[in-house]
Design a protein around this motif. Structure first.
Motif, PDB file in Angstrom:
ATOM      1  N   ILE A 174      16.363  16.574  16.098  1.00  0.00           N
ATOM      2  CA  ILE A 174      15.547  17.238  17.113  1.00  0.00           C
ATOM      3  C   ILE A 174      16.212  17.136  18.484  1.00  0.00           C
ATOM      4  O   ILE A 174      16.291  18.116  19.234  1.00  0.00           O
ATOM      5  N   VAL A 175      16.694  15.943  18.816  1.00  0.00           N
ATOM      6  CA  VAL A 175      17.332  15.751  20.121  1.00  0.00           C
ATOM      7  C   VAL A 175      18.597  16.612  20.227  1.00  0.00           C
ATOM      8  O   VAL A 175      18.863  17.212  21.276  1.00  0.00           O
ATOM      9  N   ASP A 176      19.357  16.693  19.163  1.00  0.00           N
ATOM     10  CA  ASP A 176      20.563  17.533  19.187  1.00  0.00           C
ATOM     11  C   ASP A 176      20.202  18.991  19.457  1.00  0.00           C
ATOM     12  O   ASP A 176      20.901  19.683  20.214  1.00  0.00           O
ATOM     13  N   ARG A 177      19.117  19.450  18.860  1.00  0.00           N
ATOM     14  CA  ARG A 177      18.698  20.843  19.070  1.00  0.00           C
ATOM     15  C   ARG A 177      18.232  21.059  20.510  1.00  0.00           C
ATOM     16  O   ARG A 177      18.568  22.058  21.148  1.00  0.00           O
ATOM     17  N   ILE A 178      17.427  20.113  21.000  1.00  0.00           N
ATOM     18  CA  ILE A 178      16.919  20.246  22.366  1.00  0.00           C
ATOM     19  C   ILE A 178      18.071  20.180  23.367  1.00  0.00           C
ATOM     20  O   ILE A 178      18.099  20.923  24.373  1.00  0.00           O
ATOM     21  N   ALA A 179      19.034  19.302  23.117  1.00  0.00           N
ATOM     22  CA  ALA A 179      20.155  19.095  24.042  1.00  0.00           C
ATOM     23  C   ALA A 179      20.997  20.348  24.235  1.00  0.00           C
ATOM     24  O   ALA A 179      21.689  20.480  25.248  1.00  0.00           O
ATOM     25  N   ALA A 180      20.926  21.261  23.272  1.00  0.00           N
ATOM     26  CA  ALA A 180      21.672  22.507  23.417  1.00  0.00           C
ATOM     27  C   ALA A 180      21.080  23.395  24.511  1.00  0.00           C
ATOM     28  O   ALA A 180      21.771  24.257  25.057  1.00  0.00           O
ATOM     29  N   ASP A 181      19.805  23.136  24.863  1.00  0.00           N
ATOM     30  CA  ASP A 181      19.126  23.972  25.855  1.00  0.00           C
ATOM     31  C   ASP A 181      18.632  23.202  27.081  1.00  0.00           C
ATOM     32  O   ASP A 181      18.349  23.806  28.114  1.00  0.00           O
ATOM     33  N   TYR A 182      18.510  21.878  26.949  1.00  0.00           N
ATOM     34  CA  TYR A 182      17.958  21.072  28.038  1.00  0.00           C
ATOM     35  C   TYR A 182      18.810  19.824  28.261  1.00  0.00           C
ATOM     36  O   TYR A 182      19.571  19.407  27.389  1.00  0.00           O
ATOM     37  N   ASP A 183      18.642  19.227  29.427  1.00  0.00           N
ATOM     38  CA  ASP A 183      19.375  18.006  29.776  1.00  0.00           C
ATOM     39  C   ASP A 183      18.684  16.802  29.147  1.00  0.00           C
ATOM     40  O   ASP A 183      17.868  16.129  29.771  1.00  0.00           O
ATOM     41  N   LEU A 184      18.991  16.542  27.877  1.00  0.00           N
ATOM     42  CA  LEU A 184      18.406  15.425  27.157  1.00  0.00           C
ATOM     43  C   LEU A 184      19.446  14.833  26.226  1.00  0.00           C
ATOM     44  O   LEU A 184      20.164  15.572  25.544  1.00  0.00           O
ATOM     45  N   THR A 185      19.546  13.514  26.190  1.00  0.00           N
ATOM     46  CA  THR A 185      20.495  12.838  25.305  1.00  0.00           C
ATOM     47  C   THR A 185      19.775  11.831  24.423  1.00  0.00           C
ATOM     48  O   THR A 185      18.629  11.443  24.691  1.00  0.00           O
ATOM     49  N   TRP A 186      20.468  11.388  23.382  1.00  0.00           N
ATOM     50  CA  TRP A 186      19.918  10.365  22.499  1.00  0.00           C
ATOM     51  C   TRP A 186      19.682   9.067  23.254  1.00  0.00           C
ATOM     52  O   TRP A 186      18.688   8.369  23.009  1.00  0.00           O
ATOM     53  N   ASP A 187      20.551   8.730  24.185  1.00  0.00           N
ATOM     54  CA  ASP A 187      20.355   7.524  24.990  1.00  0.00           C
ATOM     55  C   ASP A 187      19.077   7.610  25.811  1.00  0.00           C
ATOM     56  O   ASP A 187      18.409   6.591  26.039  1.00  0.00           O
ATOM     57  N   ASP A 188      18.727   8.809  26.265  1.00  0.00           N
ATOM     58  CA  ASP A 188      17.464   8.985  27.002  1.00  0.00           C
ATOM     59  C   ASP A 188      16.276   8.605  26.119  1.00  0.00           C
ATOM     60  O   ASP A 188      15.308   7.985  26.582  1.00  0.00           O
ATOM     61  N   VAL A 189      16.348   8.983  24.852  1.00  0.00           N
ATOM     62  CA  VAL A 189      15.256   8.677  23.920  1.00  0.00           C
ATOM     63  C   VAL A 189      15.214   7.192  23.617  1.00  0.00           C
ATOM     64  O   VAL A 189      14.141   6.571  23.625  1.00  0.00           O
ATOM     65  N   LEU A 190      16.365   6.601  23.340  1.00  0.00           N
ATOM     66  CA  LEU A 190      16.407   5.167  23.041  1.00  0.00           C
ATOM     67  C   LEU A 190      15.865   4.340  24.196  1.00  0.00           C
ATOM     68  O   LEU A 190      15.280   3.273  23.985  1.00  0.00           O
ATOM     69  N   ALA A 191      16.037   4.815  25.407  1.00  0.00           N
ATOM     70  CA  ALA A 191      15.537   4.092  26.579  1.00  0.00           C
ATOM     71  C   ALA A 191      14.018   4.010  26.601  1.00  0.00           C
ATOM     72  O   ALA A 191      13.444   3.165  27.300  1.00  0.00           O
ATOM     73  N   GLU A 192      13.347   4.873  25.826  1.00  0.00           N
ATOM     74  CA  GLU A 192      11.886   4.893  25.780  1.00  0.00           C
ATOM     75  C   GLU A 192      11.329   4.119  24.598  1.00  0.00           C
ATOM     76  O   GLU A 192      10.122   4.137  24.358  1.00  0.00           O
TER      77      GLU A 192
END
Length: 296
Positions: free
Chosen positions: A114-132
């Motif tokens: 999901i994050v890989d798909r979102i990252a193609a269109d928005y400024d989001l990384t896996w590290d951003d998710v892990l931080a939460e």
């Protein structure tokens, strides 16, 4: 004074989440919050995990509250997610342990996709998710939602689910889960007591088909979580009919996630009679009684 058997107290909330899955409070603090909210009994039911049981048990003793250790097990019926609240089972039962490990691994892979798909269109990384997330937590879409909020891509977690994380947005990815029947069988074999979580979120016709519910009842399903804010009025009406037909217990719960959802502790509760029956049926684990009742 003579000591007698410990008893649980009301009000009773049988569905909450901590940072061991997708809640925002630690297991200890969920129990403390429940005590401060005036609850007498609480179930901790993190997604596919029992990691919060030890800390929550400590908190129950510290705050004189009865804890019902549990879990919300992910299952899937005909491509529809069905959650199974599971109470007082053996947390080291080999079959159930193996299944939850498989589910958590699938959740992790799904979250990555999901994050890989979102990252193609928005400024989001896996590290951003892990931080939460907290160490050992079951990583899931709520953590992605929190990362979206932190990045300013959604105002709240709920808005993230209604926007970028909605299946219509095109980023959705399913994950492996056993059938509800397999889930009930696993929980019962582990000495636990299964209850379908908020199974009436849509109109009457979207409530679990009667023939499928009959299979779950035959396998040992104990009850239906009917008093829940996500169940629609039409869904509740149908669920009450099914509960009466199949002799199923009725529970009510908050589905508390701390700051992650608007749900408040104790906003829906379960009767003492139902909880007493649930405890009597369980053979895998025991409640944690934070206080011992004494008589003169």
């Amino acid at each position: 004074m003579s000591e007698v058997a410990p008893v649980f107290r009301s009000p009773i909330d049988l569905h909450t989440h901590s940072s061991a899955s997708d809640g925002t409070e630690t297991p200890y603090n969920v129990v403390r919050s429940a005590s401060e909210a005036g609850l007498g009994t609480l179930a901790l039911t993190d997604h596919d995990s029992t990691a919060g049981w030890p800390s929550a048990s400590e908190a129950a003793r510290d705050h004189e509250l009865t804890l019902i250790p549990g879990m919300e097990l992910s299952t899937r019926l005909d491509h529809v997610s069905v959650h199974l609240l599971s109470y007082l089972f053996d947390p080291v039962n080999p079959a159930l342990l193996a299944e939850t490990e498989t589910i958590r691994e699938a959740r992790l892979a799904r979250a990555h996709a999901i994050v890989d798909r979102i990252a193609a269109d928005y400024d989001l990384t896996w590290d951003d998710v892990l931080a939460e997330t907290q160490p050992g937590a079951t990583v899931g879409r709520p953590h992605i939602a929190d990362a979206l909020v932190k990045k300013g891509l959604a105002p709240t977690r709920s808005d993230a689910f209604q926007g970028i994380l909605h299946w219509r947005a095109g980023y959705f990815q399913p994950h492996y889960a056993p059938t509800p029947l397999r889930g009930v069988e696993l929980v019962v074999a582990a000495g636990g007591v299964p209850v379908l979580a908020h199974p009436g979120t849509g109109p009457r016709e979207r409530v679990i088909p009667e023939r499928r519910l009959a299979e779950l009842v035959d396998a040992g399903l104990f009850g239906l979580e009917i008093e829940h804010r996500q169940n629609s009025p039409e869904g509740k009406e149908r669920l009450y009919e099914l509960a009466a037909k199949f002799g199923l217990a009725i529970t009510g719960s908050s589905d508390y996630h701390g700051a992650g959802k608007p749900n408040r502790l104790g906003e829906n509760t379960t009767s003492p009679e139902v909880l007493s029956e649930l405890i009597d049926r369980a053979t895998g684990w025991s409640p944690v009684y934070g206080a011992v009742t004494r008589s003169l």
